[in-house]
Design a protein around this motif. Structure first.
Motif, PDB file in Angstrom:
ATOM      1  N   TYR A 125      39.024  41.136  31.728  1.00 18.92           N
ATOM      2  CA  TYR A 125      40.147  40.216  31.572  1.00 18.92           C
ATOM      3  C   TYR A 125      40.242  39.253  32.756  1.00 18.92           C
ATOM      4  O   TYR A 125      40.427  38.037  32.575  1.00 18.92           O
ATOM      5  CB  TYR A 125      41.447  41.007  31.429  1.00 18.92           C
ATOM      6  N   VAL A 126      40.105  39.789  33.963  1.00 14.47           N
ATOM      7  CA  VAL A 126      40.185  38.929  35.149  1.00 14.47           C
ATOM      8  C   VAL A 126      38.995  37.981  35.214  1.00 14.47           C
ATOM      9  O   VAL A 126      39.132  36.824  35.636  1.00 14.47           O
ATOM     10  CB  VAL A 126      40.297  39.791  36.418  1.00 14.47           C
ATOM     11  N   ARG A 127      37.832  38.420  34.786  1.00 17.06           N
ATOM     12  CA  ARG A 127      36.679  37.514  34.728  1.00 17.06           C
ATOM     13  C   ARG A 127      37.001  36.302  33.847  1.00 17.06           C
ATOM     14  O   ARG A 127      36.714  35.156  34.210  1.00 17.06           O
ATOM     15  CB  ARG A 127      35.459  38.227  34.155  1.00 17.06           C
ATOM     16  N   LEU A 128      37.590  36.563  32.692  1.00 19.75           N
ATOM     17  CA  LEU A 128      37.922  35.477  31.766  1.00 19.75           C
ATOM     18  C   LEU A 128      39.061  34.615  32.286  1.00 19.75           C
ATOM     19  O   LEU A 128      39.038  33.389  32.161  1.00 19.75           O
ATOM     20  CB  LEU A 128      38.292  36.061  30.401  1.00 19.75           C
ATOM     21  N   ARG A 129      40.061  35.256  32.884  1.00 17.25           N
ATOM     22  CA  ARG A 129      41.282  34.540  33.264  1.00 17.25           C
ATOM     23  C   ARG A 129      41.090  33.688  34.513  1.00 17.25           C
ATOM     24  O   ARG A 129      41.690  32.621  34.653  1.00 17.25           O
ATOM     25  CB  ARG A 129      42.417  35.536  33.478  1.00 17.25           C
ATOM     26  N   THR A 130      40.270  34.154  35.444  1.00 10.36           N
ATOM     27  CA  THR A 130      40.069  33.417  36.696  1.00 10.36           C
ATOM     28  C   THR A 130      38.756  32.656  36.724  1.00 10.36           C
ATOM     29  O   THR A 130      38.529  31.863  37.637  1.00 10.36           O
ATOM     30  CB  THR A 130      40.089  34.380  37.896  1.00 10.36           C
ATOM     31  N   GLU A 131      37.878  32.921  35.743  1.00 15.90           N
ATOM     32  CA  GLU A 131      36.537  32.330  35.721  1.00 15.90           C
ATOM     33  C   GLU A 131      35.795  32.610  37.024  1.00 15.90           C
ATOM     34  O   GLU A 131      35.029  31.786  37.516  1.00 15.90           O
ATOM     35  CB  GLU A 131      36.615  30.821  35.452  1.00 15.90           C
ATOM     36  N   GLY A 132      36.055  33.808  37.579  1.00 15.44           N
ATOM     37  CA  GLY A 132      35.449  34.169  38.858  1.00 15.44           C
ATOM     38  C   GLY A 132      34.193  34.995  38.751  1.00 15.44           C
ATOM     39  O   GLY A 132      33.618  35.385  39.761  1.00 15.44           O
ATOM     40  N   GLY A 133      33.772  35.306  37.535  1.00 19.73           N
ATOM     41  CA  GLY A 133      32.531  36.037  37.344  1.00 19.73           C
ATOM     42  C   GLY A 133      32.652  37.510  37.687  1.00 19.73           C
ATOM     43  O   GLY A 133      33.746  38.072  37.817  1.00 19.73           O
ATOM     44  N   GLU A 134      31.495  38.154  37.865  1.00 21.01           N
ATOM     45  CA  GLU A 134      31.426  39.594  38.082  1.00 21.01           C
ATOM     46  C   GLU A 134      32.185  40.028  39.328  1.00 21.01           C
ATOM     47  O   GLU A 134      32.859  41.066  39.333  1.00 21.01           O
ATOM     48  CB  GLU A 134      29.959  40.019  38.190  1.00 21.01           C
ATOM     49  N   ALA A 135      32.105  39.223  40.400  1.00 21.39           N
ATOM     50  CA  ALA A 135      32.768  39.596  41.651  1.00 21.39           C
ATOM     51  C   ALA A 135      34.280  39.680  41.476  1.00 21.39           C
ATOM     52  O   ALA A 135      34.928  40.604  41.982  1.00 21.39           O
ATOM     53  CB  ALA A 135      32.421  38.595  42.748  1.00 21.39           C
ATOM     54  N   ALA A 136      34.859  38.716  40.758  1.00 18.24           N
ATOM     55  CA  ALA A 136      36.309  38.723  40.543  1.00 18.24           C
ATOM     56  C   ALA A 136      36.735  39.917  39.714  1.00 18.24           C
ATOM     57  O   ALA A 136      37.760  40.559  39.999  1.00 18.24           O
ATOM     58  CB  ALA A 136      36.747  37.429  39.860  1.00 18.24           C
ATOM     59  N   GLY A 137      35.957  40.255  38.693  1.00 17.85           N
ATOM     60  CA  GLY A 137      36.288  41.398  37.860  1.00 17.85           C
ATOM     61  C   GLY A 137      36.181  42.708  38.614  1.00 17.85           C
ATOM     62  O   GLY A 137      37.061  43.574  38.500  1.00 17.85           O
ATOM     63  N   THR A 138      35.121  42.861  39.394  1.00 20.70           N
ATOM     64  CA  THR A 138      34.956  44.078  40.186  1.00 20.70           C
ATOM     65  C   THR A 138      36.057  44.202  41.227  1.00 20.70           C
ATOM     66  O   THR A 138      36.578  45.291  41.484  1.00 20.70           O
ATOM     67  CB  THR A 138      33.576  44.092  40.866  1.00 20.70           C
ATOM     68  N   ALA A 139      36.438  43.062  41.828  1.00 18.22           N
ATOM     69  CA  ALA A 139      37.516  43.075  42.817  1.00 18.22           C
ATOM     70  C   ALA A 139      38.826  43.546  42.198  1.00 18.22           C
ATOM     71  O   ALA A 139      39.568  44.332  42.798  1.00 18.22           O
ATOM     72  CB  ALA A 139      37.695  41.682  43.419  1.00 18.22           C
ATOM     73  N   ALA A 140      39.111  43.092  40.980  1.00 21.29           N
ATOM     74  CA  ALA A 140      40.346  43.509  40.312  1.00 21.29           C
ATOM     75  C   ALA A 140      40.349  45.000  40.051  1.00 21.29           C
ATOM     76  O   ALA A 140      41.364  45.686  40.248  1.00 21.29           O
ATOM     77  CB  ALA A 140      40.515  42.743  39.011  1.00 21.29           C
ATOM     78  N   LEU A 141      39.215  45.547  39.611  1.00 18.72           N
ATOM     79  CA  LEU A 141      39.138  46.979  39.343  1.00 18.72           C
ATOM     80  C   LEU A 141      39.262  47.776  40.638  1.00 18.72           C
ATOM     81  O   LEU A 141      39.910  48.833  40.674  1.00 18.72           O
ATOM     82  CB  LEU A 141      37.822  47.309  38.641  1.00 18.72           C
ATOM     83  N   CYS A 142      38.662  47.272  41.714  1.00 13.41           N
ATOM     84  CA  CYS A 142      38.796  47.936  43.011  1.00 13.41           C
ATOM     85  C   CYS A 142      40.249  47.927  43.484  1.00 13.41           C
ATOM     86  O   CYS A 142      40.739  48.921  44.037  1.00 13.41           O
ATOM     87  CB  CYS A 142      37.905  47.250  44.055  1.00 13.41           C
ATOM     88  N   VAL A 143      40.937  46.801  43.281  1.00 16.42           N
ATOM     89  CA  VAL A 143      42.348  46.723  43.660  1.00 16.42           C
ATOM     90  C   VAL A 143      43.164  47.727  42.854  1.00 16.42           C
ATOM     91  O   VAL A 143      44.042  48.416  43.394  1.00 16.42           O
ATOM     92  CB  VAL A 143      42.889  45.293  43.450  1.00 16.42           C
ATOM     93  N   LEU A 144      42.887  47.825  41.565  1.00 17.36           N
ATOM     94  CA  LEU A 144      43.611  48.772  40.717  1.00 17.36           C
ATOM     95  C   LEU A 144      43.438  50.200  41.226  1.00 17.36           C
ATOM     96  O   LEU A 144      44.403  50.965  41.291  1.00 17.36           O
ATOM     97  CB  LEU A 144      43.105  48.675  39.275  1.00 17.36           C
ATOM     98  N   TYR A 145      42.225  50.563  41.601  1.00 22.25           N
ATOM     99  CA  TYR A 145      41.967  51.917  42.065  1.00 22.25           C
ATOM    100  C   TYR A 145      42.370  52.116  43.526  1.00 22.25           C
ATOM    101  O   TYR A 145      42.937  53.145  43.883  1.00 22.25           O
ATOM    102  CB  TYR A 145      40.485  52.250  41.896  1.00 22.25           C
ATOM    103  N   ALA A 146      42.063  51.140  44.370  1.00 17.81           N
ATOM    104  CA  ALA A 146      42.352  51.300  45.801  1.00 17.81           C
ATOM    105  C   ALA A 146      43.847  51.313  46.073  1.00 17.81           C
ATOM    106  O   ALA A 146      44.316  51.997  46.988  1.00 17.81           O
ATOM    107  CB  ALA A 146      41.681  50.184  46.601  1.00 17.81           C
ATOM    108  N   GLY A 147      44.615  50.571  45.281  1.00 13.28           N
ATOM    109  CA  GLY A 147      46.063  50.610  45.448  1.00 13.28           C
ATOM    110  C   GLY A 147      46.615  51.997  45.238  1.00 13.28           C
ATOM    111  O   GLY A 147      47.691  52.343  45.741  1.00 13.28           O
ATOM    112  N   GLY A 148      45.867  52.816  44.490  1.00 12.64           N
ATOM    113  CA  GLY A 148      46.292  54.186  44.266  1.00 12.64           C
ATOM    114  C   GLY A 148      46.316  54.999  45.537  1.00 12.64           C
ATOM    115  O   GLY A 148      47.169  55.887  45.700  1.00 12.64           O
TER     116      GLY A 148
END
Length: 389
Positions: free
Chosen positions: A222-245
């Motif tokens: 979703y973040v890849r599509l929404r920000t057009e940031g590619g694989e790095a943006a998507g991986t960063a979002a997933l890391c934020v979701l988990y790391a915030g835990g």
């Protein structure tokens, strides 16, 4: 505290494999052209058998000490994910991640019992145990990107490494605990089980789980599509979701000691409603901030769910651990195919929008619950520990 440290680190190595399944989804879509529904089926496969067998392992650990289960289940969880990328068919991929899910399911009830015994009633110590699992979730996207991003899905056998480390740590934790009482089998209390409160708490955790698994499976895409940031943006979002835990779990245990567990849990669910709405609707880079806030809201109550469940069922600690730490979390995977099918029919944004309402439903289920005291006795609510959010 040696046993808690080893259990926490072992927990991290096991929960890498819960996070890895969701982290592999974009690679299955890219390399195998899976639809959203097919990709979410992989998440379902990891959750389905886990959901079925989790209460069984909890009931078994209520009757017998099974410390040997900790290293064995860790290795099983790692082996399934390691094989998922090298199988030749969709069915074999589902079978591999299902095996991993069984391993993860077998681990949690016994580990939670051992952690409860070693914590001696400390919310902070249990928070550290839960933190280990969250750290494993957080590390999973980076590990998958480093291994699969560079070598493709056929490199997944390298992902077995954390399981080997985790098995050694679990064996060390069993040695550090040293007695039957600290490794399971005799940690149950003698109070009265409050099944009504436990079932309502479990319903709230299921709501939390559906939100978490839904975001885990699709936030990267979703973040890849929404920000057009590619694989790095998507991986960063997933890391934020988990790391915030990691932050949320430690914060939750600290806040609970000051304000009471139920107050903290209720207010976390309210925060999560707004945060998930932000993930779905906030445009551009701001979505990462909303993902972080959603992560904190979802994880602040995480270890508190476990200790509340154990205190509501003081004579069935293994069962309570298996449900709160495993079954209800796995149940979120059962909803993933529905989210994927809706995304295929409409869009990812439309499919994620229903997740906004679930934390509110969870908050409503928590209404009227009271703080359990020692040996499962309910203590009167006061203004500092049970006020509604």
């Amino acid at each position: 505290m040696t046993a808690i440290r080893h259990l926490s680190l072992g927990h991290a190595c096991v929960d890498v494999y819960q996070g890895a399944v969701a982290a592999l989804v974009p690679y299955f879509v890219a390399e195998r052209a899976y639809t959203y529904a097919a990709a979410s089926g992989v998440v379902l496969a990891a959750s389905l058998l886990s959901s079925v067998v989790q209460p069984l392992f909890g009931a078994l650990t209520d009757r017998w000490a099974m410390p040997w289960l900790l290293p064995l289940s860790t290795l099983t969880g790692g082996a399934g994910v390691a094989l998922s990328g090298v199988t030749g068919s969709y069915g074999l991929t589902l079978a591999a991640v299902a095996v991993s899910g069984v391993g993860v399911a077998a681990y949690h009830p016994e580990a939670a019992r051992a952690a409860r015994a070693a914590a001696h009633g400390s919310h902070t110590a249990m928070g550290w145990f839960a933190l280990g699992g969250n750290a494993g979730f957080a590390a999973a996207p980076l590990l998958v990107m480093a291994v699969v991003g560079m070598g493709g899905l056929h490199a997944t056998p390298l992902l077995v490494a954390p399981a080997l480390v985790g098995a050694a740590l679990c064996a060390a934790a069993v040695r550090a605990a040293g007695t039957r009482g600290e490794s399971g089998g005799t940690t149950a209390g003698s109070g009265r089980d409050d099944w009504s409160s436990f079932l309502r708490l479990s319903g709230a955790i299921v709501c939390r789980s559906v939100v978490f698994v839904g975001l885990s499976a699709f936030v990267s895409l979703y973040v890849r599509l929404r920000t057009e940031g590619g694989e790095a943006a998507g991986t960063a979002a997933l890391c934020v979701l988990y790391a915030g835990g990691a932050f949320g779990t430690v914060l939750g245990s600290r806040l609970a000691e000051r304000y009471g567990r139920l107050t903290v849990v209720r207010r976390s669910y309210v925060v999560t409603v707004a945060a998930v709405a932000g993930v779905v609707f906030v445009p551009g880079p701001g979505v990462h901030l909303c993902v972080g806030l959603a992560s904190a809201g979802l994880y602040v109550p995480f270890s508190l769910h476990v200790t509340l469940g154990q205190d509501y069922l003081p004579t069935r600690v293994g069962t309570a651990s298996g449900v709160t730490l495993g079954l209800t979390v796995s149940m979120g995977g059962l909803a993933a195919p529905a989210v994927g099918a809706l995304a295929d029919a409409t869009s990812l944004q439309v499919a994620l929008a229903p997740l906004i309402a679930l934390p509110l439903l969870g908050r409503l289920l928590l209404c009227g619950l009271r703080e359990p005291g020692p040996e499962g006795q309910v203590v009167p609510a006061d203004s500092s520990s049970s006020s509604a959010a």
